[in-house]
Design an enzyme around this catalytic site. Structure first.
Site, PDB file in Angstrom:
ATOM      1  N   GLU A 146       0.816  -1.209   0.000  1.00  0.00           N
ATOM      2  CA  GLU A 146       0.000   0.000   0.000  1.00  0.00           C
ATOM      3  C   GLU A 146       0.853   1.264   0.000  1.00  0.00           C
ATOM      4  O   GLU A 146       1.646   1.476   0.923  1.00  0.00           O
ATOM      5  CB  GLU A 146      -0.897   0.023   1.237  1.00  0.00           C
ATOM      6  N   ASP A 181      -5.655   2.839  -1.299  1.00  0.00           N
ATOM      7  CA  ASP A 181      -6.375   3.641  -0.317  1.00  0.00           C
ATOM      8  C   ASP A 181      -6.610   5.013  -0.934  1.00  0.00           C
ATOM      9  O   ASP A 181      -5.665   5.775  -1.168  1.00  0.00           O
ATOM     10  CB  ASP A 181      -5.550   3.742   0.970  1.00  0.00           C
ATOM     11  N   GLN A 209      -9.604   1.175  -0.046  1.00  0.00           N
ATOM     12  CA  GLN A 209      -9.955   1.759   1.241  1.00  0.00           C
ATOM     13  C   GLN A 209     -10.379   3.211   1.027  1.00  0.00           C
ATOM     14  O   GLN A 209     -10.018   3.834   0.036  1.00  0.00           O
ATOM     15  CB  GLN A 209      -8.786   1.673   2.232  1.00  0.00           C
ATOM     16  N   GLU A 245     -11.554   2.707   6.431  1.00  0.00           N
ATOM     17  CA  GLU A 245     -10.442   2.967   7.343  1.00  0.00           C
ATOM     18  C   GLU A 245     -10.443   4.451   7.716  1.00  0.00           C
ATOM     19  O   GLU A 245      -9.565   5.212   7.302  1.00  0.00           O
ATOM     20  CB  GLU A 245      -9.108   2.556   6.716  1.00  0.00           C
TER      21      GLU A 245
END
Length: 266
Positions: A146, A181, A209, A245
Site C-alpha cells: 500500500e 487507499d 480503502q 479505514e
C-alpha cells in the site's frame, strides 16, 4: 454495488475490540478488517466472525516494533528473517480466519537516504515480497502493498501508485497486489477517477480503502465526492471490498449516513 468492510481498528472504538464485531454486524456490515490480530487468539477471533456472520477480508502482517514507531520491515535490510517469520505467522492467522489478503508493510526510510541506500531498500523489498507471495500462494492468500502518504507517515518507503504497480510487475507474482487507499492517494497525487479507471482493470488492485480528506473522518466529509467515486468503482465491476479505514467524528453508528451514497453514480 460496492461492498464495504468496517475497519475495527478505527471504527467502533467506543466498544472494546472484541465487541466491535457485534457492533459492525448490527449496523449491516458483512465484513471487517483491522490492523493486527496478534493480541488475540485466532480461535477467539474466528468465533466472533462466525457468531456475527462476518467475513475477515484483510489484516496486516507483523510490522516490527509498532509501539516504538516502526511501520513495517519488508524494505529494511538486515530484517529479512523477521519479515519472513512474520509472514508465516500472518498466514497462520489467515488460515484460521479464512482471510484471503494480508498487507505487508514496507517500513520507514531515513529522509537523507542516498540513491544507493534506497536501491538497497528496494532490492530487500522485492526479495521479501517475492518470498512472501510464494508462501502465500501455496495457501491461496494474496499479499498486498500500500502506498501511504508522507504527511500521516513520514518516511514511509512507498508513496505513489505507479511505484507500487512497478513493484508488483517486477516481482511478477499473480497473488501480489496493490491496496489502493483513496485517502492516501488523494493526498499524495489526486486524480482518483483516472487512477481507478487506469489501475482497477489491470487486475493488480486487490483491495480499496476510503476515508474523508483531509481529516480522515467519514468519507463524505471533505473534498472527496464519494457518490461519484463509488459509481466509478461500480462501473468498473470491482468485485473486492472497500475498507472503511476512517476515524468517526462522533459515534460510529451515528456517522454511517454516507452509506446511502453507495452504488450511486454522479
Amino acid at each position: 454495488m460496492p461492498r464495504f468492510a468496517a475497519n475495527l481498528s478505527m471504527m467502533y472504538t467506543e466498544h472494546d475490540f472484541l465487541d466491535r464485531f457485534a457492533a459492525a454486524s448490527a449496523d449491516g456490515f458483512e465484513a471487517v478488517e483491522y490492523l493486527f490480530p496478534y493480541d488475540y487468539g485466532a480461535t477467539d477471533l474466528r468465533r466472533r466472525l462466525d457468531d456475527h456472520g462476518l467475513a475477515q477480508v484483510l489484516f496486516n502482517a507483523p510490522p516490527g516494533a509498532w509501539e516504538s514507531g516502526e511501520r513495517g520491515i519488508a524494505a529494511l535490510p538486515g530484517r529479512e528473517a523477521e519479515a519472513r517469520s512474520g509472514i508465516d505467522r500472518a498466514l497462520e492467522y489467515a488460515a484460521a480466519l479464512g482471510c484471503p489478503r494480508v498487507h505487508m508493510m514496507a517500513g520507514l526510510v531515513q529522509p537523507d537516504a542516498t540513491p544507493t541506500e534506497r536501491a538497497k531498500h528496494r532490492d530487500t523489498y522485492l526479495a521479501n515480497l517475492a518470498w512472501a507471495a510464494e508462501r502465500a500462494a501455496a495457501v491461496g492468500v494474496d499479499v498486498l502493498i500500500e502506498p501511504i502518504n508522507g504527511r500521516d507517515m513520514p518516511g514511509y518507503f512507498l508513496n505513489r501508485q505507479a511505484e507500487a504497480h512497478a513493484v508488483v510487475q517486477e516481482v511478477g507474482a499473480a497473488n501480489l497486489k496493490v491496496q489502493l487507499d483513496l485517502y492516501h492517494c488523494q493526498i499524495v497525487e489526486g486524480d482518483l477517477t483516472t487512477t481507478l479507471r487506469r489501475d482497477v482493470p489491470t487486475g493488480r488492485v486487490g483491495h480499496l480503502q476510503i476515508a474523508g480528506v483531509p481529516d480522515r473522518h467519514e468519507p463524505d466529509e471533505g473534498e472527496l465526492d464519494v457518490r461519484h467515486l463509488f459509481g466509478i468503482v461500480d462501473d468498473l465491476g470491482f468485485d473486492g471490498w472497500i475498507g472503511c479505514e476512517y476515524i468517526p467524528r462522533a459515534g460510529t453508528s451515528e456517522g454511517l449516513g454516507w452509506l446511502n451514497y453507495r452504488g450511486e453514480s454522479a
